[in-house]
Design a protein around this motif. Sequence first.
Motif, short mmCIF file in Angstrom:
data_model
loop_
_atom_site.label_atom_id
_atom_site.label_comp_id
_atom_site.label_asym_id
_atom_site.label_seq_id
_atom_site.Cartn_x
_atom_site.Cartn_y
_atom_site.Cartn_z
N THR A 40 -6.55 2.61 -1.50
CA THR A 40 -5.97 1.84 -0.39
C THR A 40 -6.77 0.55 -0.20
OG1 THR A 40 -5.32 3.91 0.69
CG2 THR A 40 -5.33 1.92 2.06
N TRP B 57 -5.03 -7.72 -3.41
CA TRP B 57 -3.70 -8.29 -3.25
C TRP B 57 -3.66 -9.21 -2.03
CZ3 TRP B 57 1.49 -5.40 -2.11
CH2 TRP B 57 2.55 -6.15 -2.64
N PHE C 202 0.19 -1.54 3.84
CA PHE C 202 1.29 -0.57 3.74
C PHE C 202 1.43 -0.07 2.30
CE2 PHE C 202 6.01 0.27 3.53
CZ PHE C 202 5.97 1.44 4.28
N VAL C 203 1.45 -1.01 1.35
CA VAL C 203 1.60 -0.61 -0.06
C VAL C 203 0.36 0.17 -0.53
CG1 VAL C 203 1.83 -1.47 -2.43
CG2 VAL C 203 3.21 -2.47 -0.60
N GLY C 204 -0.83 -0.32 -0.16
CA GLY C 204 -2.06 0.37 -0.56
C GLY C 204 -2.11 1.78 -0.01
N VAL D 242 -6.39 -2.05 -3.14
CA VAL D 242 -5.14 -2.82 -3.11
C VAL D 242 -5.25 -3.95 -2.07
CG1 VAL D 242 -2.67 -2.72 -2.55
CG2 VAL D 242 -3.71 -0.92 -3.96
N ALA E 75 1.40 -6.05 4.74
CA ALA E 75 2.16 -5.62 3.56
C ALA E 75 1.22 -4.97 2.55
CB ALA E 75 2.88 -6.80 2.93
N SER E 76 0.04 -5.58 2.34
CA SER E 76 -0.89 -5.00 1.35
C SER E 76 -1.42 -3.65 1.84
CB SER E 76 -2.02 -5.97 1.02
OG SER E 76 -2.86 -6.15 2.13
N MET F 124 4.92 8.27 5.39
CA MET F 124 5.38 6.86 5.40
C MET F 124 5.11 6.26 6.80
SD MET F 124 6.79 6.11 2.43
CE MET F 124 7.86 4.73 2.73
N ILE G 65 0.41 3.66 0.78
CA ILE G 65 1.39 4.50 0.07
C ILE G 65 0.84 4.92 -1.31
CG2 ILE G 65 3.64 4.44 -1.10
CD1 ILE G 65 4.68 2.86 1.32
N LEU G 66 0.24 3.95 -2.02
CA LEU G 66 -0.29 4.29 -3.35
C LEU G 66 -1.45 5.29 -3.24
CD1 LEU G 66 -0.19 0.79 -5.10
CD2 LEU G 66 1.32 2.74 -5.47
#
Length: 181
Positions: A97, A104, A114-116, A100, A111-112, A156, A118-119
């Motif tokens: 997390t 990024w 949220f994506v981090g 990322v 946004a970074s 999520m 999730i990954l």
Amino acid sequence: MEKNVALIALFAALIAVLALIPKITLGFGVPITAQSLGIMLAGAVLGSKRGALAVLLFLLLVAVGLPLLAGGRGGLGVFFGPTGGFLFSWPLAAWLTGFVVEKWRSVPLGASVFVGAILGGIVLSYAMGIVGLSLALGKSLIESTSLMLVFIPGDMIKALVVAALTVSLSRARPSSVLSRH
Ligand SMILES: O=C(O)CCCC[C@@H]1SC[C@@H]2NC(=O)N[C@@H]21
């Protein structure tokens, strides 16, 4: 240096405090827990290395027997039960997390994160958790994967909450979001 130690201890304590939010245990022994939110938040705010260290400190305290997991559980045995794969994944989930978010930088912080999250908190954590779950329950990987589908909406939402908290923190006190400094 002392500041890093204090922040790592603070986030280990925060993950422990999240155990006070009651867990919902499903029939196969994996609970819905707020502690996974703390794992993502540690990486998002502290960054990859300090986030992973905070989670390792928390897990060390669990391993020596402190009842810091949701429902008051602790001890070495939990690492070899149905949730062991998740517990082993948590330092890596925080690390990913944070990694990322650190790397990024061309997208907004939220946004970074949220994506981090999730990954790290979903993709990586579920991958390791599912392997542990199938070993503990003697089920196939496909069966264990299907058991995990029920967790996805909640996780999520946790990733969204972590993104919102990190953005709020960075607006209130930009220097406290170490993953972007
Ligand atoms: O308390 C434990 O022994 C660890 C629990 C691990 C629960 C996993 S983490 C990812 C997924 N999301 C949840 O809310 N629960 C599972």
